[in-house]
Design a protein around this motif. Structure first.
Motif, short mmCIF file in Angstrom:
data_model
loop_
_atom_site.label_atom_id
_atom_site.label_comp_id
_atom_site.label_asym_id
_atom_site.label_seq_id
_atom_site.Cartn_x
_atom_site.Cartn_y
_atom_site.Cartn_z
N ALA A 280 -19.12 -33.88 12.60
CA ALA A 280 -20.09 -34.50 13.52
C ALA A 280 -21.12 -33.49 13.99
O ALA A 280 -22.33 -33.79 14.06
CB ALA A 280 -19.35 -35.12 14.70
N GLU A 281 -20.70 -32.29 14.34
CA GLU A 281 -21.62 -31.25 14.77
C GLU A 281 -22.59 -30.89 13.66
O GLU A 281 -23.79 -30.64 13.89
CB GLU A 281 -20.85 -30.02 15.24
CG GLU A 281 -20.09 -30.23 16.55
CD GLU A 281 -19.33 -29.01 16.96
OE1 GLU A 281 -19.26 -28.05 16.14
OE2 GLU A 281 -18.80 -28.97 18.10
N TYR A 282 -22.07 -30.87 12.43
CA TYR A 282 -22.94 -30.52 11.31
C TYR A 282 -23.98 -31.60 11.09
O TYR A 282 -25.16 -31.31 10.84
CB TYR A 282 -22.09 -30.31 10.06
CG TYR A 282 -22.93 -30.01 8.84
CD1 TYR A 282 -23.49 -28.75 8.64
CD2 TYR A 282 -23.18 -31.02 7.89
CE1 TYR A 282 -24.28 -28.49 7.52
CE2 TYR A 282 -23.95 -30.76 6.78
CZ TYR A 282 -24.49 -29.49 6.60
OH TYR A 282 -25.27 -29.23 5.50
N ARG A 283 -23.57 -32.88 11.19
CA ARG A 283 -24.52 -33.95 10.98
C ARG A 283 -25.60 -33.96 12.09
O ARG A 283 -26.78 -34.18 11.84
CB ARG A 283 -23.80 -35.31 10.95
CG ARG A 283 -23.01 -35.55 9.67
CD ARG A 283 -22.62 -37.02 9.54
NE ARG A 283 -21.76 -37.43 10.66
CZ ARG A 283 -20.44 -37.34 10.64
NH1 ARG A 283 -19.82 -36.85 9.56
NH2 ARG A 283 -19.76 -37.75 11.68
N ARG A 284 -25.15 -33.70 13.32
CA ARG A 284 -26.13 -33.68 14.41
C ARG A 284 -27.13 -32.55 14.23
O ARG A 284 -28.35 -32.71 14.41
CB ARG A 284 -25.41 -33.52 15.74
CG ARG A 284 -26.34 -33.61 16.96
CD ARG A 284 -25.65 -33.16 18.19
NE ARG A 284 -25.19 -31.77 18.04
CZ ARG A 284 -24.65 -31.06 19.02
NH1 ARG A 284 -24.47 -31.60 20.20
NH2 ARG A 284 -24.25 -29.82 18.80
N ALA A 285 -26.65 -31.38 13.85
CA ALA A 285 -27.57 -30.25 13.64
C ALA A 285 -28.50 -30.51 12.48
O ALA A 285 -29.67 -30.09 12.49
CB ALA A 285 -26.76 -28.98 13.42
N SER A 295 -32.02 -25.40 15.53
CA SER A 295 -30.94 -26.18 14.91
C SER A 295 -30.84 -25.89 13.42
O SER A 295 -29.75 -25.90 12.83
CB SER A 295 -31.17 -27.67 15.15
OG SER A 295 -31.17 -27.97 16.54
N ARG A 296 -32.03 -25.66 12.75
CA ARG A 296 -32.01 -25.33 11.33
C ARG A 296 -31.25 -24.02 11.10
O ARG A 296 -30.56 -23.87 10.08
CB ARG A 296 -33.44 -25.25 10.84
CG ARG A 296 -33.50 -25.13 9.31
CD ARG A 296 -34.94 -25.04 8.81
NE ARG A 296 -35.69 -26.21 9.24
CZ ARG A 296 -36.72 -26.18 10.08
NH1 ARG A 296 -37.09 -25.02 10.62
NH2 ARG A 296 -37.36 -27.29 10.41
N ALA A 297 -31.34 -23.07 12.02
CA ALA A 297 -30.66 -21.78 11.85
C ALA A 297 -29.14 -21.92 12.02
O ALA A 297 -28.37 -21.14 11.47
CB ALA A 297 -31.21 -20.77 12.84
N GLU A 298 -28.66 -22.93 12.79
CA GLU A 298 -27.23 -23.10 13.01
C GLU A 298 -26.53 -23.89 11.90
O GLU A 298 -25.30 -24.02 11.91
CB GLU A 298 -27.00 -23.83 14.34
CG GLU A 298 -27.41 -23.01 15.54
CD GLU A 298 -27.22 -23.77 16.83
OE1 GLU A 298 -26.92 -24.99 16.74
OE2 GLU A 298 -27.33 -23.18 17.91
N LEU A 299 -27.32 -24.44 10.98
CA LEU A 299 -26.70 -25.25 9.92
C LEU A 299 -25.70 -24.46 9.08
O LEU A 299 -24.62 -24.95 8.73
CB LEU A 299 -27.79 -25.85 9.02
CG LEU A 299 -28.53 -27.08 9.55
CD1 LEU A 299 -29.60 -27.51 8.57
CD2 LEU A 299 -27.55 -28.22 9.81
N ARG A 305 -17.98 -23.61 9.27
CA ARG A 305 -16.90 -24.07 10.12
C ARG A 305 -16.31 -25.37 9.60
O ARG A 305 -15.08 -25.57 9.64
CB ARG A 305 -17.43 -24.26 11.54
CG ARG A 305 -16.33 -24.64 12.56
CD ARG A 305 -16.95 -24.79 13.92
NE ARG A 305 -17.60 -23.54 14.34
CZ ARG A 305 -18.37 -23.43 15.43
NH1 ARG A 305 -18.59 -24.50 16.17
NH2 ARG A 305 -18.93 -22.28 15.75
N MET A 306 -17.13 -26.24 9.07
CA MET A 306 -16.62 -27.50 8.52
C MET A 306 -15.78 -27.24 7.27
O MET A 306 -14.72 -27.87 7.07
CB MET A 306 -17.79 -28.42 8.18
CG MET A 306 -17.37 -29.81 7.70
SD MET A 306 -18.77 -30.84 7.27
CE MET A 306 -19.47 -29.91 5.88
#
Length: 462
Positions: A280-285, A295-299, A305-306
């Motif tokens: 979910a966090e990955y999809r939101r980012a 947000s692009r840098a946190e992908l 992590r996923m």
């Protein structure tokens, strides 16, 4: 009034101050000879006879010291004149024995022989003057050296006269005859050897003992599986349930054992929820990354992590699958009572049971160390099952351990393996019985007396 039968008594009618005539001396010597022979015949045992020989012979002729030497069963001084209790290890007695052995070993076959210090080796002659008078007389019991009973040594200070030995020679024969009559009989085995009529029997016994026979030994044995597959614990855990009973037939990939998976189920559920959160966090980012550079840098971090959570879920799924222990191939399950395993914690690699082919069996023999014989590969083994001892089964030895181990019965034994011969129905795994193992041919004497001789050697420490 004087008794004329008493040894040394004067002849009736002769005056006390008149010397006896030659005829009277001969009559006196003959009477003393007869009296000594009677005393020898009436002796109670060989000890009393030995006392008579060394002490009462003085009635026939005068001497100062006497010693009786016996050749058998061992060279020894049996009696010495004037001594009631003889000490075999006394220096005087030991020296007398050496002198008697030297005199008996001479080639002279005469029954009577005068001896002196000059007739002995220097080592013995130097002590003659200390122990004995100057003149000695050797009386041999027997006809030749190395034969007969032994000998009598008489010693005195005056030389011996040739005529004195005539009656003594007769008396020596009577003494030897009385000794053989009183001596204990020889052991039975000596009679068996010396008796000519039984020599053929002895030869037959020796030949029978030399007859070759096959050496064999009996030992407890058990029918075991040949090359069974060991099923081990794939992970640490607690045994939850056995899905079969001992000796059940199993198919390949059949469920055998279930380990307790409560902890694994909880951990798997947590891992799945953590994976859902990471997704979910990955999809939101990913959605925000269209408009937000941060947000692009946190992908990349969120994607890692996923993936980590997905790997954790896969690992837990694998553990859950491994908690279900399955059969590696078809066969029968060999293990103890399943109730002994319930709730028992096991470590990774711990053996749980074995799966074996019931058609592939062999024989395991526990051969005690005390019964071990020389066994070669291919030696014949005969198995007598306890359930059917009347129909023995044959096998061939193919391996014997080099090192003995302690069995459950607390016996030190070697493990011997044997394969059953072809053409026989394989017995059920777990059957027990007695195996007879055949070794190399040996003599009948070795076959019968191997264990007793081994026990004697252990007792003596040889």
């Amino acid at each position: 009034m004087t008794d004329p039968s008493r040894p040394g008594a004067p002849v009736p009618g002769a005056a006390d101050n008149v010397a006896p005539t030659p005829e009277q001396r001969q009559l006196l010597g003959l009477s003393n000879l007869l009296l000594l022979q009677r005393n020898a015949r009436q002796a109670e045992d060989v000890h009393a006879l030995a006392f008579i020989i060394v002490n009462e012979t003085r009635q026939l002729l005068d001497y100062r010291q006497a010693a009786l030497w016996l050749r058998r069963p061992a060279s020894r001084i049996a009696a010495v004149s004037g001594v009631a209790l003889l000490e075999p290890n006394a220096p005087y007695v030991a020296w007398l024995r050496q002198v008697a052995e030297h005199l008996d070993g001479q080639t002279d076959a005469a029954v009577l022989r005068p001896v002196a210090a000059g007739d002995l080796p220097q080592a013995l002659a130097k002590d003659w003057g200390q122990w004995l008078p100057a003149h000695g007389l050797w009386v041999r019991f027997g006809t030749a050296a190395g034969d007969g009973l032994g000998g009598l040594l008489l010693c005195r200070d005056t030389p011996w006269v040739e005529g004195e030995g005539l009656l003594l020679q007769e008396l020596a024969g009577a003494y030897e005859h009385a000794w053989h009559a009183l001596a204990p009989p020889p052991p039975w085995w000596r009679k068996l050897v010396l008796d000519r009529d039984r020599r053929w029997l002895m030869l037959a016994i020796v030949l029978v003992f030399c007859f070759p026979v096959r050496q064999s030994v009996l030992a407890p044995a058990e029918v075991v599986a040949a090359d069974p597959t060991v099923v081990r614990s794939p992970m640490e855990g607690v045994v939850d349930r056995f899905h079969l009973e001992p000796n059940d037939v199993v198919a390949k990939d059949q469920l055998l054992i279930t380990l307790d998976d409560t902890d694994l189920s909880n951990r798997l559920e947590v891992s799945r929820k953590a994976l859902a959160v990471a997704e979910a966090e990955y999809r939101r980012a990913a959605q925000q990354a269209v408009f937000d550079n941060k947000s692009r840098a946190e992908l990349t971090i969120l994607k890692s992590r996923m993936d980590q959570q997905a790997a954790e879920v896969a690992y837990m799924d694998d553990l859950m699958a491994r908690s279900q222990v399955k059969a590696p191939h078809a066969g029968i399950a060999i293990f103890s009572d399943p109730h002994d395993w319930m709730g028992k914690p096991v470590a990774v690699g711990e053996r749980l049971l074995m799966v074996a082919d019931p058609q592939r069996v062999e024989l395991a023999v526990q051969l005690p160390v005390a019964d071990f014989i020389d066994l070669e590969p291919g030696a014949e083994v005969v198995m007598f099952l306890n359930v059917d001892p009347h129909h023995p089964m044959t096998a061939r030895l193919y391996r014997a351990s080099y090192q003995a181990e302690t069995t459950p019965e607390d016996v030190l034994a070697y493990l011997v393996k044997a394969r059953f011969d072809a053409g026989q129905a394989p017995p059920r795994i777990g059957l027990k019985g007695t195996a007879k193992l055949y070794g190399q041919p040996v003599t009948l004497f070795h076959y019968l007396f191997r264990r007793p001789l081994g026990a004697v050697r252990q007792w003596l420490g040889l």
